[in-house]
Design a protein around this motif. Structure first.
Motif, short mmCIF file in Angstrom:
data_model
loop_
_atom_site.label_atom_id
_atom_site.label_comp_id
_atom_site.label_asym_id
_atom_site.label_seq_id
_atom_site.Cartn_x
_atom_site.Cartn_y
_atom_site.Cartn_z
N PHE A 116 23.84 131.95 124.75
CA PHE A 116 23.63 131.09 125.96
C PHE A 116 24.92 130.76 126.54
O PHE A 116 25.89 130.66 125.60
N SER A 117 25.17 130.18 127.60
CA SER A 117 26.46 129.64 127.88
C SER A 117 26.38 128.21 128.55
O SER A 117 25.13 127.83 128.91
N ASP A 118 27.26 127.24 128.41
CA ASP A 118 27.04 125.80 129.04
C ASP A 118 27.44 125.99 130.41
O ASP A 118 27.85 127.16 130.94
N PRO A 119 27.24 124.82 131.22
CA PRO A 119 27.52 124.93 132.68
C PRO A 119 28.85 125.31 133.08
O PRO A 119 29.30 125.48 134.07
N HIS A 120 29.99 125.21 132.07
CA HIS A 120 31.22 125.46 132.50
C HIS A 120 31.54 126.74 131.75
O HIS A 120 32.95 127.20 132.03
N GLY A 121 30.77 127.71 131.43
CA GLY A 121 31.08 129.03 131.06
C GLY A 121 31.16 129.11 129.62
O GLY A 121 31.75 130.25 129.10
N LEU A 122 31.21 128.25 128.72
CA LEU A 122 31.60 128.22 127.43
C LEU A 122 30.52 129.16 126.50
O LEU A 122 29.31 128.78 126.92
N ARG A 123 30.76 130.07 125.77
CA ARG A 123 29.61 130.92 125.04
C ARG A 123 29.28 130.06 123.72
O ARG A 123 29.94 129.91 123.20
N LEU A 124 27.87 129.93 123.60
CA LEU A 124 27.25 129.31 122.53
C LEU A 124 26.48 130.12 122.24
O LEU A 124 25.76 130.76 122.55
N GLU A 125 26.03 129.87 120.60
CA GLU A 125 24.81 130.35 120.06
C GLU A 125 24.22 129.41 119.16
O GLU A 125 24.62 128.47 118.67
N LEU A 126 23.01 129.55 119.06
CA LEU A 126 22.22 128.83 117.79
C LEU A 126 21.68 129.67 116.87
O LEU A 126 21.26 130.82 117.22
N VAL A 127 21.64 129.37 115.53
CA VAL A 127 21.46 130.32 114.56
C VAL A 127 20.62 129.33 113.34
O VAL A 127 20.95 128.20 113.36
N GLU A 128 19.41 129.60 112.73
CA GLU A 128 18.69 129.00 112.03
C GLU A 128 19.76 128.93 110.46
O GLU A 128 20.14 129.90 110.16
N HIS A 129 19.69 127.97 110.05
CA HIS A 129 20.56 127.71 109.07
C HIS A 129 20.09 126.82 107.79
O HIS A 129 19.93 125.60 108.31
N GLU A 130 19.47 127.20 106.86
CA GLU A 130 18.68 126.43 105.79
C GLU A 130 19.57 125.53 105.06
O GLU A 130 19.20 124.28 104.91
N GLU A 131 20.83 125.76 104.63
CA GLU A 131 21.47 125.11 103.59
C GLU A 131 22.14 123.95 103.94
O GLU A 131 22.27 123.13 103.13
N SER A 132 22.11 123.64 105.16
CA SER A 132 23.15 122.48 105.71
C SER A 132 22.41 121.28 106.00
O SER A 132 20.83 121.36 106.37
N PRO A 133 22.67 120.28 105.82
CA PRO A 133 22.08 118.99 106.09
C PRO A 133 21.47 118.62 107.45
O PRO A 133 22.33 118.93 108.34
N VAL A 134 20.29 118.16 107.69
CA VAL A 134 19.73 117.78 109.06
C VAL A 134 20.73 116.64 109.75
O VAL A 134 21.03 115.82 108.92
N SER A 135 20.67 116.71 110.92
CA SER A 135 20.99 115.56 111.45
C SER A 135 20.02 114.52 111.61
O SER A 135 18.93 114.64 111.76
N ARG A 136 20.34 113.34 111.64
CA ARG A 136 19.44 112.06 111.74
C ARG A 136 19.58 111.60 113.04
O ARG A 136 18.90 110.33 113.19
N TYR A 137 19.91 112.20 113.89
CA TYR A 137 20.17 111.42 115.46
C TYR A 137 18.77 112.51 116.26
O TYR A 137 18.65 113.53 116.03
N ALA A 138 17.99 111.47 116.82
CA ALA A 138 16.84 112.19 117.52
C ALA A 138 17.13 111.51 118.95
O ALA A 138 17.42 110.47 119.22
N TYR A 139 16.63 112.50 119.90
CA TYR A 139 16.75 112.09 121.19
C TYR A 139 15.85 112.94 121.90
O TYR A 139 15.72 114.18 121.97
N ASP A 140 15.21 112.51 122.85
CA ASP A 140 14.14 113.17 123.90
C ASP A 140 13.39 114.39 123.20
O ASP A 140 13.32 115.30 123.70
N GLY A 141 12.70 113.99 122.29
CA GLY A 141 11.70 114.91 121.58
C GLY A 141 12.53 115.87 120.73
O GLY A 141 11.86 116.83 120.02
N VAL A 142 13.82 115.58 120.51
CA VAL A 142 14.58 116.51 119.81
C VAL A 142 14.97 115.63 118.25
O VAL A 142 15.59 114.82 118.48
N ASP A 143 14.03 115.79 117.16
CA ASP A 143 14.26 115.26 116.05
C ASP A 143 14.85 116.20 115.12
O ASP A 143 15.34 117.24 115.33
#
Ligand code: ZN
Length: 314
Positions: A116-143
């Motif tokens: 997908f792209s951000d509002p200013h046109g930057l191209r972004l991707e999300l990919v599932e990545h098992e080995e990396s540590p999780v983020s401990r920050y939670a906001y708006d139902g995203v934990d």
């Protein structure tokens, strides 16, 4: 000596409040630092990341609200890829779609990638990545079960791919691991931001502006590693800057042979050097050399409302 991978990626965007609303609001990254571009202190430099903005998680922006759009092309990071926990892609497909973001599924090296792209046109991707540590920050139902962990990697659009390959392997210590018709993937040893893809076909130069990546930074564990990397850059025939103190890390910069601006940054001291972990990003921080500008900047930097997107450390 090898880098652990990506330290941070810095891009140029438009309106700063729109930037915060997308990365802290929609993508639910933590808004970890509100400061100025140390080389151009009348403009903002905004940082987003995991709970502490650990190396490998910091996406940073120069918001230039009155600048022209750039064109994505050679000499740039064309696509920035973020890592999410296994099973989280469907959550993100739904969240992004409900926010009006157009998403596309792609398959690459046996992985599903959400593009997908951000509002200013930057191209972004999300990919599932098992080995990396999780983020401990939670906001708006995203934990931590679904939150963006940090970088998975980046795709470089090089004007001289063969030469970019040599800088990645010989200078930075990446290993070439896999390729398809379009790209070659390189891997570093760290848990996050550990892949860099290079598109095989040489790209014609892009133009810098809103919606393009300014530079990509790789990790140096300490000052000894930093100095050794700098020597290697010089030995490879590239011009490199002196060591520059960026308050949150120390940096060197060089433009590699494929025209992409590379930085190498130290892991220490990190973003808690000038404000406590709990208060990261809440107020405008200035480095000592620019503190005298604070009063004057009030008329030049439009205040940002980041509090609206404040979450919790889990
Ligand atoms: Zn940087």
């Amino acid at each position: 000596m090898k880098t652990q991978g990506i330290h941070h990626i810095t891009a140029i965007v438009g309106n700063p409040q729109e930037n915060v609303a997308f990365y802290a609001g929609v993508l639910a990254l933590r808004f970890i630092k509100q400061t100025v571009n140390f080389d151009d202190p009348e403009t903002y430099h905004l940082y987003f990341g995991n709970e502490s903005g650990a190396p490998g998680t910091a996406m940073t922006f120069f918001p230039w609200p009155n600048a022209y759009r750039g064109t994505i092309g050679g000499g740039q990071v064309g696509v920035t890829r973020f890592a999410v926990p296994r099973g989280a892609l469907s959550f993100w497909r739904e969240r992004l779609t409900s926010e009006g973001v157009v998403c596309k599924d792609k398959t690459r090296f046996n992985e599903t990638v959400l593009a997908f792209s951000d509002p200013h046109g930057l191209r972004l991707e999300l990919v599932e990545h098992e080995e990396s540590p999780v983020s401990r920050y939670a906001y708006d139902g995203v934990d931590s079960t679904v939150a963006i962990k940090g970088f998975a990697g980046a795709t470089l659009y090089s004007t001289a791919p063969e030469k970019t390959h040599r800088t990645l392997t010989d200078v930075l210590g990446f290993e070439r691991v896999v390729e398809d018709d379009e790209r070659i993937r390189y891997r570093a040893s760290g848990p996050l931001g550990n892949t860099v893809d290079v598109i095989k076909k040489a790209a014609s130069r892009g133009t810098m502006g809103v919606g393009t990546v300014h530079h990509i930074a790789y990790r140096a564990a300490d000052d000894d590693a930093h100095a050794a990397f700098r020597s290697r850059v010089q030995e490879s025939g590239l011009r490199v800057t002196p060591f520059i103190d960026r308050l949150y890390f120390r940096s060197i910069y060089f433009r590699e042979y494929g025209d992409v601006l590379f930085e190498i940054a130290t892991d220490d001291p990190g973003f808690t050097v000038d404000e406590p972990l709990e208060a990261l990003g809440e107020t405008l921080r200035l480095p000592p050399q620019h503190e005298h500008l604070r009063e004057g900047l009030k008329g030049k930097l439009k205040p940002i409302d980041g509090k609206r997107f404040k979450g919790k450390i889990q």
